[in-house]
Design an enzyme around this catalytic site. Structure first.
Site, PDB file in Angstrom:
ATOM      1  N   GLU A 111       0.852  -1.189   0.000  1.00 10.28           N
ATOM      2  CA  GLU A 111       0.000   0.000   0.000  1.00 10.28           C
ATOM      3  C   GLU A 111       0.885   1.236   0.000  1.00 10.28           C
ATOM      4  OE1 GLU A 111      -3.257   2.203   2.942  1.00 10.28           O
ATOM      5  OE2 GLU A 111      -2.997   0.018   3.023  1.00 10.28           O
ATOM      6  N   GLY A 112       0.432   2.269  -0.683  1.00  5.33           N
ATOM      7  CA  GLY A 112       1.163   3.523  -0.731  1.00  5.33           C
ATOM      8  C   GLY A 112       0.203   4.694  -0.786  1.00  5.33           C
ATOM      9  N   THR A 113       0.755   5.875  -0.990  1.00 11.26           N
ATOM     10  CA  THR A 113      -0.091   7.066  -1.072  1.00 11.26           C
ATOM     11  C   THR A 113      -0.977   7.043  -2.313  1.00 11.26           C
ATOM     12  OG1 THR A 113       1.710   8.222  -2.193  1.00 11.26           O
ATOM     13  CG2 THR A 113       1.574   8.452   0.204  1.00 11.26           C
ATOM     14  N   GLY A 150      -2.323   4.261  -3.740  1.00  9.63           N
ATOM     15  CA  GLY A 150      -3.345   3.217  -3.694  1.00  9.63           C
ATOM     16  C   GLY A 150      -2.771   1.936  -3.132  1.00  9.63           C
ATOM     17  N   ARG A 151      -3.235   0.810  -3.672  1.00  7.82           N
ATOM     18  CA  ARG A 151      -2.782  -0.500  -3.206  1.00  7.82           C
ATOM     19  C   ARG A 151      -2.373  -1.372  -4.394  1.00  7.82           C
ATOM     20  NH1 ARG A 151      -7.532  -0.228   0.454  1.00  7.82           N
ATOM     21  NH2 ARG A 151      -6.766   0.189   2.564  1.00  7.82           N
ATOM     22  N   VAL A 152      -1.511  -2.323  -4.095  1.00 12.43           N
ATOM     23  CA  VAL A 152      -1.102  -3.327  -5.076  1.00 12.43           C
ATOM     24  C   VAL A 152      -1.549  -4.685  -4.556  1.00 12.43           C
ATOM     25  CG1 VAL A 152       0.816  -4.376  -6.316  1.00 12.43           C
ATOM     26  CG2 VAL A 152       0.869  -1.942  -5.787  1.00 12.43           C
ATOM     27  N   LYS A 193      -2.244  -2.903  -9.736  1.00 17.26           N
ATOM     28  CA  LYS A 193      -2.118  -1.630  -9.016  1.00 17.26           C
ATOM     29  C   LYS A 193      -3.446  -0.902  -9.087  1.00 17.26           C
ATOM     30  CE  LYS A 193       0.894   2.478  -8.908  1.00 17.26           C
ATOM     31  NZ  LYS A 193       2.030   3.148  -9.571  1.00 17.26           N
ATOM     32  N   ASP A 248      11.198   9.867  -9.031  1.00 14.44           N
ATOM     33  CA  ASP A 248      10.812   9.238  -7.753  1.00 14.44           C
ATOM     34  C   ASP A 248      11.595   7.954  -7.545  1.00 14.44           C
ATOM     35  OD1 ASP A 248       9.536   9.039  -5.348  1.00 14.44           O
ATOM     36  OD2 ASP A 248       7.716   8.115  -6.156  1.00 14.44           O
TER      37      ASP A 248
END
Length: 576
Positions: free
Chosen positions: A231-233, A235-237, A252, A349
């Site tokens: 999970e990240g800013t 969304g989710r994988v 993703k 990034d």
């Protein structure tokens, strides 16, 4: 006198008949008879062949099944008295009194028995000679009899809601059902049952915009969710199974938020351009297989990979990678990002979380120096992921890019950035892979600049002046060309205690370690124009000892390392 009376041929029987007709006509109770004389015997009448009597001609009406008798009790009694023709009583009874109504519940047989007794008492004294009134009542009885024997589909359907069907429609429907193939009949029945049981899935999001899903859910009629990978800013994988190919992939799922949705569209565009330039994935960028919009959530399907280099490092208790593995991963990272730069694309990034192992299987052995088990990954092949912030040269450049710990100084000072900011991030990543710790562990711009000066030396005056003159931010970090920083404050003491010059962080003075730090130092040059390019980095002596089977693309060491213009030459662009 008596002779004159009997001449009109008046008998007691005719008088009784007249009085009975009047009583029946006007419903007047009959007076009690003066004399009760026996009636003359009546010969039984036999009907000739081919003819029927009145009784046969007017059969007693049968009760309709499943319907109520709508006639009143008085009417039924009248009809029964007229239908029956018994003339054998010897006494004329008194007028019958109306039946007493009680609240008790009688059965049908008891009520029928009482009616028969009442009919026998009342109808025995009524003559069967036809009169005008009898003819009228006879016609009415025939009409009622026809109506009573006529079928009433409405009433019958009310009583037999599911059984009523006329003979032709029933037989034809059975014939049609019988003629249909058995498979078709079963499939129709199963479809009706499945439609009644299955309902459309309800799509819901949480407060942050993440898609609410459960294991086993199927997205886009194809991808079955197996597990959550991260999970990240954005969304989710999740791990999904492609039901068409019977193959596991990574999906993703972007948040249902406008800015993340637009970033996902930019990532899809960048991945499509990369796929056009590198259809076989030779330059180690993750391969996009499919994408779709799922109720506002942009979903991108990728090939299934292993853990990120950061997750493996964390699960290994931040035990650093061996130097030979650092060399191989550094070479692949420089090679992949150089391909992006040659395509006029900046990743912006780069960080250990966005570098994934192709296969993160490992071997474990016990380290007696630290008294714990240490993992070592078997295969150090990596792939570069997360192109959500990737920017082409001609596109708008945001003021702030990159994650805090890997952000270049020109980005912090708002001096403008380009592809060299990726090189700074790679230098920070190599330091972290080598030592297992973050080079710039901070969350404040001023403290970040102070750490840079503590590790790399003083920031050039030109950059400080340009920041003071041209930066749009209200916060100014320099005073007269020097960093405005109090070394005696708590933050100043923290920087002094936890940061030291770069070359003092080497674990060994061997040639390999010195060459690695030489490469890192060139990647962490303050001035972007003086920073090493990735083409030059691939020709650095640190990669001379890389085994041939680990070299993705051969780079000639005979080319000069001066300007780096050759590394930025592009045969054609991926930009839109």
């Amino acid at each position: 006198m008596f002779s004159t009376i009997t001449q009109p041929n008046l008998t007691w029987q005719t008088i009784v008949q007249l009085v009975g007709g009047i009583w029946k006509r006007f419903s007047i109770p009959r007076p009690p008879p003066l004399l009760a004389l026996p009636a003359p015997p009546i010969k039984p009448t036999t009907a000739p062949e081919g003819k029927t009597t009145q009784k046969d001609e007017m059969p007693r009406t049968r009760r309709r099944h499943n319907s109520r008798d709508r006639s009143s009790a008085g009417t039924r009694d009248k009809r029964r008295r007229l239908d029956t023709g018994d003339h054998s009583p010897h006494l004329i009874p008194e007028a019958p009194s109306p039946p007493r109504i009680t609240k008790t519940h009688h059965t049908r047989s008891a009520a029928k028995r009482r009616r028969h007794e009442l009919d026998a008492n009342t109808s025995s004294h009524i003559s069967k000679e036809p009169t005008f009134d009898d003819s009228i009542s006879s016609r009415r009885r025939k009409e009622r009899s026809k109506r009573s024997h006529r079928k009433s589909p409405a009433s019958s359907r009310r009583q037999h809601k599911y059984r009523y069907r006329d003979e032709t429609s029933h037989s034809s429907s059975r014939r049609r059902h019988r003629d249909r193939p058995k498979d078709e009949r079963d499939s129709g029945r199963n479809n009706r049952q499945s439609q009644s049981k299955t309902a459309k899935p309800v799509i819901q999001d949480d407060a942050d915009g993440h898609l609410i899903y459960h294991t086993g859910d199927i997205l886009h009629h194809r991808y079955k969710i197996m597990a959550t990978l991260g999970e990240g800013t954005f969304g989710r994988v999740v791990k999904v199974k492609d039901m068409e190919r019977d193959y596991c992939m990574a999906l993703k799922i972007i948040k249902n938020v406008e800015k993340y949705r637009e970033a996902a569209k930019l990532e899809i565009n960048a991945l499509e351009k990369i796929a056009q330039k590198d259809p076989h994935g030779d330059h180690l960028c993750v391969k996009m297989i499919d994408w779709f919009d799922y109720h506002g959530h942009m979903c991108i399907v990728f090939e299934m990979l292993g853990l990120s280099v950061f997750d493996f490092l964390r699960e290994n208790n931040y035990e650093p990678y061996p130097l030979d593995q650092v060399r191989h991963m550094a070479y692949q990272l420089c090679y992949s990002v150089k391909f992006l730069h040659d395509s006029r694309l900046t990743h912006t990034d780069l960080k250990p979380e966005n570098i994934l192992f192709v296969d993160s299987d490992y071997t474990a052995h016990y380290n007696h120096k630290i008294n714990r088990e240490v993992r070592r990954v078997k295969n150090t092949d990596v792939r570069l992921i997360d192109f959500g912030s990737a920017t082409f040269d001609h596109e708008h450049h945001s003021t702030i890019v990159s994650t805090r710990h890997y952000r270049a100084p020109e980005v912090i000072l708002e001096l403008g950035w380009s592809q060299p900011c990726d090189v700074w991030s790679i230098g920070c990543i190599l330091f972290e892979l080598y030592l297992g710790i973050t080079l710039f562990q901070t969350h404040d711009n001023r403290e970040h600049l102070a750490m840079m000066e503590r590790i790399l030396g003083q920031i050039p005056y030109r950059m400080a002046r340009n920041h003071t003159l041209y930066s749009k931010t209200k916060t100014k970090y320099f005073y007269h060309g020097k960093l405005d920083w109090d070394e005696k404050s708590s933050a100043g003491r923290y920087v002094r205690d936890h940061c030291k010059p770069l070359f003092l962080c080497q674990l060994s003075d061997s040639e390999d370690h010195c060459e690695l730090f030489s490469l890192i130092k060139k990647m962490l040059e303050y001035e972007p124009s003086s920073r090493i390019t990735l083409g030059e980095a691939l020709r650095h002596p640190f990669f001379d000892r890389l085994p041939p089977h680990h070299r993705v693309g051969e780079v000639s060491n005979k080319q000069p390392l001066s300007s780096g213009s050759s590394s930025r030459e592009r045969s054609h662009s991926l930009s839109r």
